[in-house]
Design a protein around this motif. Structure first.
Motif, PDB file in Angstrom:
ATOM      1  N   HIS A   6       0.758  -1.176   0.086  1.00  0.00           N
ATOM      2  CA  HIS A   6       0.132   0.136   0.124  1.00  0.00           C
ATOM      3  C   HIS A   6       0.815   1.185   0.015  1.00  0.00           C
ATOM      4  O   HIS A   6       0.355   2.262  -0.518  1.00  0.00           O
ATOM      5  CB  HIS A   6      -0.818   0.036   1.102  1.00  0.00           C
ATOM      6  N   GLU A  10       0.391   4.875  -1.961  1.00  0.00           N
ATOM      7  CA  GLU A  10       0.514   6.283  -1.457  1.00  0.00           C
ATOM      8  C   GLU A  10       1.532   7.049  -2.013  1.00  0.00           C
ATOM      9  O   GLU A  10       1.231   8.152  -1.967  1.00  0.00           O
ATOM     10  CB  GLU A  10       0.646   5.846   0.088  1.00  0.00           C
ATOM     11  N   CYS A  13       0.135   8.403  -5.480  1.00  0.00           N
ATOM     12  CA  CYS A  13      -0.906   9.315  -5.002  1.00  0.00           C
ATOM     13  C   CYS A  13      -0.447  10.560  -4.765  1.00  0.00           C
ATOM     14  O   CYS A  13      -0.706  11.625  -5.499  1.00  0.00           O
ATOM     15  CB  CYS A  13      -1.907   8.968  -3.967  1.00  0.00           C
ATOM     16  N   PRO A  19      -5.389  13.116  -4.145  1.00  0.00           N
ATOM     17  CA  PRO A  19      -5.810  12.959  -2.244  1.00  0.00           C
ATOM     18  C   PRO A  19      -6.060  11.487  -2.349  1.00  0.00           C
ATOM     19  O   PRO A  19      -6.086  10.669  -3.080  1.00  0.00           O
ATOM     20  CB  PRO A  19      -7.390  13.655  -2.291  1.00  0.00           C
ATOM     21  N   LEU A  20      -5.498  11.217  -0.761  1.00  0.00           N
ATOM     22  CA  LEU A  20      -5.429   9.922  -0.423  1.00  0.00           C
ATOM     23  C   LEU A  20      -6.450   9.669   0.919  1.00  0.00           C
ATOM     24  O   LEU A  20      -6.142  10.555   1.418  1.00  0.00           O
ATOM     25  CB  LEU A  20      -4.198   9.471  -0.335  1.00  0.00           C
ATOM     26  N   CYS A  21      -7.253   8.735   0.933  1.00  0.00           N
ATOM     27  CA  CYS A  21      -8.098   8.499   2.154  1.00  0.00           C
ATOM     28  C   CYS A  21      -7.898   6.865   2.215  1.00  0.00           C
ATOM     29  O   CYS A  21      -8.651   5.951   1.638  1.00  0.00           O
ATOM     30  CB  CYS A  21      -9.415   8.964   1.997  1.00  0.00           C
ATOM     31  N   ARG A  22      -7.088   6.403   3.384  1.00  0.00           N
ATOM     32  CA  ARG A  22      -6.856   5.045   3.712  1.00  0.00           C
ATOM     33  C   ARG A  22      -8.270   4.766   4.410  1.00  0.00           C
ATOM     34  O   ARG A  22      -8.735   5.449   5.399  1.00  0.00           O
ATOM     35  CB  ARG A  22      -5.681   4.931   4.549  1.00  0.00           C
ATOM     36  N   MET A  23      -8.738   3.674   3.962  1.00  0.00           N
ATOM     37  CA  MET A  23     -10.064   3.354   4.575  1.00  0.00           C
ATOM     38  C   MET A  23     -10.297   1.881   4.574  1.00  0.00           C
ATOM     39  O   MET A  23      -9.754   1.083   3.861  1.00  0.00           O
ATOM     40  CB  MET A  23     -11.341   4.027   4.091  1.00  0.00           C
ATOM     41  N   SER A  25     -12.515  -1.051   3.470  1.00  0.00           N
ATOM     42  CA  SER A  25     -13.546  -1.395   2.622  1.00  0.00           C
ATOM     43  C   SER A  25     -14.590  -2.545   3.196  1.00  0.00           C
ATOM     44  O   SER A  25     -13.895  -3.753   3.259  1.00  0.00           O
ATOM     45  CB  SER A  25     -13.350  -1.757   1.118  1.00  0.00           C
TER      46      SER A  25
END
Length: 80
Positions: A6, A10, A13, A19-23, A25
């Protein structure tokens, strides 16, 4: 020590100035099964009004193109 997969996403990006938003899922994708045997991550692109997996889902062509930059950049990083 190798960086986690990952991290390549990152970095990609950041390079593309996206923009990056780790989440986490909760989507029941093939990723659920792949994660049992190897590190994995998913890349999401925005859909208009947040509508996804329905006939009226729509994503702008520019958003799709920018979304393609991310895995391309990540793959280039892990291939070296």
């Amino acid at each position: 020590m190798r960086r986690p997969p990952h991290a390549a996403i990152e970095d990609s990006c950041a390079e593309a100035e996206l923009p990056l938003c780790r989440m986490v899922s909760r989507a029941y994708q093939d990723a659920v099964f792949m994660a049992q045997i190897c590190p994995m991550a998913m890349i999401f692109v925005p859909s208009a009004r947040g509508v996804s997996h329905r006939p009226n889902e729509f994503t702008l062509t520019d958003e799709i193109a920018r979304g393609v930059e991310v895995p391309a950049g990540a793959l280039a990083r892990v291939a070296t």
